[in-house]
Design an enzyme around this catalytic site. Structure first.
Site, PDB file in Angstrom:
ATOM      1  N   ASN A   5     -50.841 115.242  21.894  1.00 27.84           N
ATOM      2  CA  ASN A   5     -51.207 114.265  20.866  1.00 27.84           C
ATOM      3  C   ASN A   5     -50.127 114.053  19.810  1.00 27.84           C
ATOM      4  OD1 ASN A   5     -51.350 116.619  19.374  1.00 27.84           O
ATOM      5  ND2 ASN A   5     -53.541 116.497  18.943  1.00 27.84           N
ATOM      6  N   LYS A   6     -48.910 114.535  20.071  1.00 23.51           N
ATOM      7  CA  LYS A   6     -47.829 114.365  19.109  1.00 23.51           C
ATOM      8  C   LYS A   6     -47.111 113.023  19.314  1.00 23.51           C
ATOM      9  CE  LYS A   6     -48.148 118.291  16.871  1.00 23.51           C
ATOM     10  NZ  LYS A   6     -49.352 118.885  17.471  1.00 23.51           N
TER      11      LYS A   6
END
Length: 379
Positions: free
Chosen positions: A183-184
């Site tokens: 999710n970065k």
């Protein structure tokens, strides 16, 4: 449940798939030419001398603590409002994390004044986390570090290409770690990067990354070496070339993605301006940042009210999160007895709203309308 508006989306397309396929078909999938290419891109984009790819940001932080010389008997100051890796890495090397408070709801990064208060003769370093991709007060922190001879590790997992007074986050301290978690801003599922301008730190980091071996498999397979020595106790922190090839494509997309996120954040700020009962951390920030997440903090509130507001928002089809549960409250750290009033208030009253480049103005409007309805309904 399936959310109408999720917290984030995966910025993948055929380019990542093709890159992974090409690497698989190349016949070399472990650490090799794609890792070298990715490290070169990092050096160029961040303007640093050295970049060393890692299995994940946690391992990069572990390596950072090792090359900074932290060890048993040492204390290293860090925030509690962070993912546990930022303080776990201190324990990995036998040192003791000393938790410092954050500035407050408007600036949820570590407080330089509390750093100074927590320094003892045992203090050897500071781990700084740039929450949500916004810079901590690095001038003050670096001045304290110079005054007391401390090493500074930047956990920049939220802030690829974010800036502080014209400097990229991760280039201000002694070394830094970045995350490529799913999710970065840069995503490979798992992965990370260690960067530094210090030649000796880079040399040690490369050895530690691969069992302390003086040559890598790709060097030997390419005919550049036929043997190796093991010069220190190392680990297997190597990233494979499949994930490195995906990271390269992600890195190519990153500048455009961040530019779009700026517009998404601007619309959030416009819509939430004047809404009573909330603080928006870093609302006055005018520097280029990654806008990894969009946090708000409820004012004059408590954890139960925060959770009821989140439940209301979820029922309307909008996913939210909390960044983060305070690390000093976890069972494994309670024995340290940290008292952090600002951190404890924020961790009980923070809500992370959806943030990604593909969010439309209409979707941001819906999120903001839903938040305002929740505030009015829950009271």
């Amino acid at each position: 449940m399936a959310y109408k508006i999720p917290l984030f989306n995966l910025n993948f397309d055929e380019r990542e798939a093709q890159a992974a396929y090409d690497t698989i078909m190349s016949g070399w999938i472990s650490t090799g030419p794609k890792n070298a290419e990715l490290e070169g891109l990092f050096r160029d984009l961040w303007g640093v001398k050295h970049a060393v790819s890692m299995t994940n940001c946690t391992d990069a932080l572990h390596v950072a603590c090792m090359v900074c010389g932290f060890g048993p008997g040492d204390e290293v100051i860090c925030p509690s409002l962070t993912f546990a890796a930022s303080c776990n890495c201190i324990r990995y090397v036998g040192a003791t994390p000393v938790f410092a408070d954050i500035v407050g709801p408007d600036h949820i990064n570590i407080d330089p004044e509390d750093i100074r208060r927590k320094i003892t003769p045992k203090t050897k370093g500071i781990v700084v986390v740039h929450m949500a991709g916004f810079p901590a007060r690095m001038d003050e922190i670096m001045a304290i570090a110079r005054e007391f001879g401390l090493k500074v590790v930047e956990d920049a997992c939220h802030g690829p290409l974010s800036e502080y007074k014209g400097k990229k986050l991760g280039t201000i301290g002694d070394c830094a770690a970045f995350s490529f978690f799913s999710n970065k801003n840069i995503s490979t599922g798992e992965g990370g990067m260690f960067i530094t301008n210090d030649d000796e730190m880079e040399r040690k980091a490369r050895l530690i990354r691969s069992h302390g071996m003086t040559t890598m498999s790709y060097q030997r397979a390419s005919g550049h070496a036929t043997s190796y020595d093991i010069t220190c106790l190392g680990y297997n922190f190597r990233m494979d070339d499949i994930r490195a090839s995906i990271a390269i494509e992600q890195l190519k997309k990153l500048p455009g993605d961040l530019e779009t996120r700026i517009q998404v954040r601007k619309h959030y700020l416009d819509r939430l301006a004047g809404v009573k009962g909330i603080a928006i951390p870093f609302a006055d920030n005018e520097e280029f940042v990654s806008n990894y997440i969009f946090p708000i903090v409820l004012l004059d509130s408590n954890r139960d009210r925060r959770d009821r507001i989140r439940d209301f928002i979820h029922a309307k089809g909008v996913q939210t999160s909390v960044h983060y549960p305070a690390a000093h409250r976890f069972s494994t750290y309670q024995e340290l007895g940290a008292v952090l009033p600002q951190t404890e208030y924020v961790t009980d009253n923070e809500i992370t709203l959806p943030m990604y480049a593909a969010l439309t103005e209409q979707e941001v409007d819906y999120v903001c309308d839903t938040l305002c309805e929740a505030l009015k309904t829950i009271g």
